[in-house]
Design an enzyme around this catalytic site. Structure first.
Site, PDB file in Angstrom:
ATOM      1  N   ARG A 112      19.717 -34.525  21.366  1.00  8.13           N
ATOM      2  CA  ARG A 112      20.542 -33.778  20.097  1.00  8.13           C
ATOM      3  C   ARG A 112      21.399 -33.186  19.734  1.00  8.13           C
ATOM      4  O   ARG A 112      21.288 -32.795  17.480  1.00  8.13           O
ATOM      5  CB  ARG A 112      19.183 -31.968  20.142  1.00  8.13           C
ATOM      6  CG  ARG A 112      17.836 -32.549  20.886  1.00  8.13           C
ATOM      7  CD  ARG A 112      17.302 -31.293  21.450  1.00  8.13           C
ATOM      8  NE  ARG A 112      16.827 -31.204  22.444  1.00  8.13           N
ATOM      9  CZ  ARG A 112      16.527 -30.319  23.931  1.00  8.13           C
ATOM     10  NH1 ARG A 112      16.503 -29.390  22.796  1.00  8.13           N
ATOM     11  NH2 ARG A 112      16.657 -30.538  24.395  1.00  8.13           N
ATOM     12  N   GLU A 148      18.807 -24.907  31.801  1.00  9.05           N
ATOM     13  CA  GLU A 148      18.249 -24.301  31.977  1.00  9.05           C
ATOM     14  C   GLU A 148      16.202 -24.755  33.004  1.00  9.05           C
ATOM     15  O   GLU A 148      16.331 -24.025  33.336  1.00  9.05           O
ATOM     16  CB  GLU A 148      17.658 -23.864  31.346  1.00  9.05           C
ATOM     17  CG  GLU A 148      16.124 -22.473  30.994  1.00  9.05           C
ATOM     18  CD  GLU A 148      16.048 -22.440  29.703  1.00  9.05           C
ATOM     19  OE1 GLU A 148      16.492 -22.777  28.280  1.00  9.05           O
ATOM     20  OE2 GLU A 148      15.475 -21.377  29.291  1.00  9.05           O
TER      21      GLU A 148
END
Ligand code: PRP
Ligand code: ADE
Length: 195
Positions: free
Chosen positions: A80, A117
């Site tokens: 991204r 994460e």
């Protein structure tokens, strides 16, 4: 959204005030609960891309910030960070260097490993993509734990470049990613809750 206005004091920018542009960007981000794992509030930037005004505000705000600094290279993270980094490089008139997932770049690479994460991963950069001493801004859509950006800093340093700043559209402050950056300036447009 608390904090967004303070995060983006640009002075005179485009015809729309910086805080209004930040709000439009924030409103364009979709949240998908429990993706890709239970407990993750996934901040989906594909909905920014569906909104040409919000997408343009994102690139414009970053351009206004980095036009003032001497930047030689924008380096964007797969996947991204490529979406936001490449148009920013065009707007600034500087080079763009993709930082890619393993095995995607065809030439010789250098690499750095990191933990996010919800995953463990590696990024790679082409040998020769950076010249010694070049001033680099790292761009990604989001900082969570900071592992990705930290790996980017390591790669740029390995290649002999200088990281001037990191820029993300979104920060998840609860995950304290900033603390992994060892004082490197981090510029973000919007804060969100990630967990
Ligand atoms: O601050 P961190 O904890 O390192 O997490 C942030 C990174 O996680 C996401 O990428 P992801 O690893 O999901 O890869 P993708 O963009 O290819 O989906 C995001 O786009 C950042 O690159
Ligand atoms: N909560 C989150 N939303 C989107 N991308 C992420 N990357 C790491 N955490 C994320």
């Amino acid at each position: 959204m608390p904090g967004t206005v303070e995060l983006c004091k640009m002075g005179k920018g485009g015809s729309v005030a910086a805080d209004e542009r930040v709000e439009a960007i924030s409103n364009a981000i979709r949240v998908i609960p429990n993706f890709p794992k239970p407990g993750i509030q996934f901040q989906d930037v594909t909905t920014i891309l569906l909104d040409p005004v919000a997408f343009k505000h994102t690139i414009d705000l970053l351009t206004e910030r980095y036009r003032k600094l001497k930047v030689d290279v924008i380096a964007g993270f797969e996947a991204r960070g490529l979406i936001f980094g490449a148009p920013l490089a065009i707007a600034l008139g500087c080079a763009f260097v993709p930082l890619r997932k393993p095995g995607k770049l065809p030439g010789a690479t250098i690499s750095a490993d990191y933990v996010t994460e919800y995953s463990t991963d590696r990024i790679e950069m082409h040998v020769g993509a950076l010249q010694l001493g070049q001033r680099v801004v790292l761009v990604d859509d989001l900082i969570a734990t900071g592992g990705t950006l930290r790996a980017g800093v390591e790669l740029v340093k390995k290649a002999g470049g200088e990281v001037v700043e990191a820029a993300c559209v979104i920060e998840l402050p609860e995950l304290k990613g900033r603390e992994k950056l060892d004082g490197l300036p981090l510029h973000v447009l919007v804060e969100k809750e990630g967990i």
